[in-house]
Design an enzyme around this catalytic site. Structure first.
Site, PDB file in Angstrom:
ATOM      1  N   LYS A  74       0.869  -1.182   0.000  1.00  0.00           N
ATOM      2  CA  LYS A  74       0.000   0.000   0.000  1.00  0.00           C
ATOM      3  C   LYS A  74       0.901   1.226   0.000  1.00  0.00           C
ATOM      4  O   LYS A  74       1.466   1.577   1.015  1.00  0.00           O
ATOM      5  CB  LYS A  74      -0.904  -0.008   1.242  1.00  0.00           C
ATOM      6  CG  LYS A  74      -2.233   0.756   1.061  1.00  0.00           C
ATOM      7  CD  LYS A  74      -2.100   2.245   0.871  1.00  0.00           C
ATOM      8  CE  LYS A  74      -1.844   2.980   2.165  1.00  0.00           C
ATOM      9  NZ  LYS A  74      -1.814   4.475   1.924  1.00  0.00           N
TER      10      LYS A  74
ATOM     11  N   GLY B  79       6.415   5.422   8.249  1.00  0.00           N
ATOM     12  CA  GLY B  79       5.586   6.608   8.370  1.00  0.00           C
ATOM     13  C   GLY B  79       5.685   7.257   9.737  1.00  0.00           C
ATOM     14  O   GLY B  79       6.740   7.225  10.371  1.00  0.00           O
ATOM     15  N   SER B  80       4.578   7.800  10.200  1.00  0.00           N
ATOM     16  CA  SER B  80       4.580   8.625  11.409  1.00  0.00           C
ATOM     17  C   SER B  80       4.290   7.820  12.672  1.00  0.00           C
ATOM     18  O   SER B  80       3.706   6.731  12.621  1.00  0.00           O
ATOM     19  CB  SER B  80       3.524   9.734  11.286  1.00  0.00           C
ATOM     20  OG  SER B  80       2.219   9.178  11.337  1.00  0.00           O
TER      21      SER B  80
ATOM     22  N   THR C 252       0.341   7.172  13.406  1.00  0.00           N
ATOM     23  CA  THR C 252      -0.201   6.090  12.582  1.00  0.00           C
ATOM     24  C   THR C 252       0.343   4.746  13.035  1.00  0.00           C
ATOM     25  O   THR C 252      -0.381   3.740  13.043  1.00  0.00           O
ATOM     26  CB  THR C 252       0.133   6.331  11.101  1.00  0.00           C
ATOM     27  OG1 THR C 252      -0.405   7.588  10.699  1.00  0.00           O
ATOM     28  CG2 THR C 252      -0.460   5.243  10.222  1.00  0.00           C
TER      29      THR C 252
ATOM     30  N   CYS D 299      13.893   9.631   4.834  1.00  0.00           N
ATOM     31  CA  CYS D 299      13.870   9.332   6.268  1.00  0.00           C
ATOM     32  C   CYS D 299      15.271   9.150   6.849  1.00  0.00           C
ATOM     33  O   CYS D 299      15.501   9.424   8.030  1.00  0.00           O
ATOM     34  CB  CYS D 299      13.000   8.108   6.546  1.00  0.00           C
ATOM     35  SG  CYS D 299      13.364   6.695   5.506  1.00  0.00           S
TER      36      CYS D 299
END
Length: 268
Positions: free
Chosen positions: A17, A70-71, A74, A126
């Site tokens: 995803k 990600g964060s 989340t 990142c």
């Protein structure tokens, strides 16, 4: 690639995803794998929004392992979904990676890598080395050389001009990130932190409309400053000097992030 390909090589089917902000490269990856002969269903690319596609995927009982980039907020929701399984979980939640340069560093190479470490991908990487520690004996030489090198960076439409002008630093991904980056810069300048280069919207005014941020260098940054502690995810670097190896290692480790690090020295 570094998550999907090893899993496929181990015989696992993958559902990928992508970020809703940047799905195209993942769709191209899926098409390339299919064209290369990967069996249908071995790699499935499912674009969509996080609260819809992402949540459905992370909660699905047929998913045996979750890997998320990600964060923090989340990730906590994904951890909850994984715990209900229970299922394996790997998280990559940002970085504020250090680069340490000792006095025996090769200066030109060092400057090239400092630049790459915070300008590549407009700094939206990142593992960007956004905290740089340079030995005091070469600090000014490196800083002066870096600023001269930054002035050669072309800023503009990196897709349209790639063939004719070579690599160019493009815009950041959306309004939210653009405003976040400038918020970090403006806050640091208001706090009196020295901006040695960049940090000025007038430098890219000719590129409007567009979400462009010039490469920005802050020096002598306090270790408790937000720009030094938090992930900016933009072309911004903090550069400090050090005297001893212990001092450099202590400063490098003074972070809640542990994603990546770099060391420059001729002494293995």
């Amino acid at each position: 690639c570094w998550k999907v390909i090893p899993a496929i090589a181990a015989g696992c089917a993958i559902v990928l995803k992508p970020s809703e902000l940047a799905p195209l490269s993942c769709l191209v990856l899926g098409q390339m794998c299919f064209d290369a002969g990967l069996p249908a269903g071995a790699l499935n690319v499912v674009p969509g929004l996080g609260p819809e596609a992402g949540a459905a995927l992370s909660e699905h009982p047929d998913v045996d392992k979750l890997s998320f980039t990600g964060s923090g907020p989340t990730s906590r929701r994904i951890m909850t979904a994984a715990a209900a399984g229970p299922r394996g979980l790997s998280l990559e939640l940002g970085g504020k990676s250090p680069l340490i340069a000792f006095e025996d560093s090769e200066i030109k190479t060092l400057i090239d890598w400092i630049l790459m470490g915070f300008v590549c991908g407009a700094g939206e990487v990142c593992s960007a080395t956004s905290r740089v520690f340079i030995h005091s004996s070469i600090y000014q030489t490196v800083l002066d050389g870096l600023i001269e090198r930054i002035k050669l960076v072309k800023i503009g439409d990196s897709i349209k001009n790639w063939e004719t002008e070579g690599a160019i630093m493009g815009p950041v991904i959306n309004d939210v990130q653009y405003n976040k980056i400038w918020g970090f810069i403006d806050e640091a300048k208001a706090a009196g932190i020295n901006c040695a280069y960049g940090g000025d919207k007038s430098m890219v005014k000719d590129l409007n409309p567009g979400l462009f941020v010039p490469p920005t260098v802050f020096t002598n940054v306090p270790s408790d400053a937000r720009i030094f502690k938090e992930e900016v995810f933009g072309p911004v670097v903090c550069i400090n000097s050090f005297e001893t190896e212990d001092e450099a290692v202590t400063a490098a480790n003074d972070s809640e992030y542990g994603l990546a690090a770099a060391v420059f020295s001729k002494d293995l």
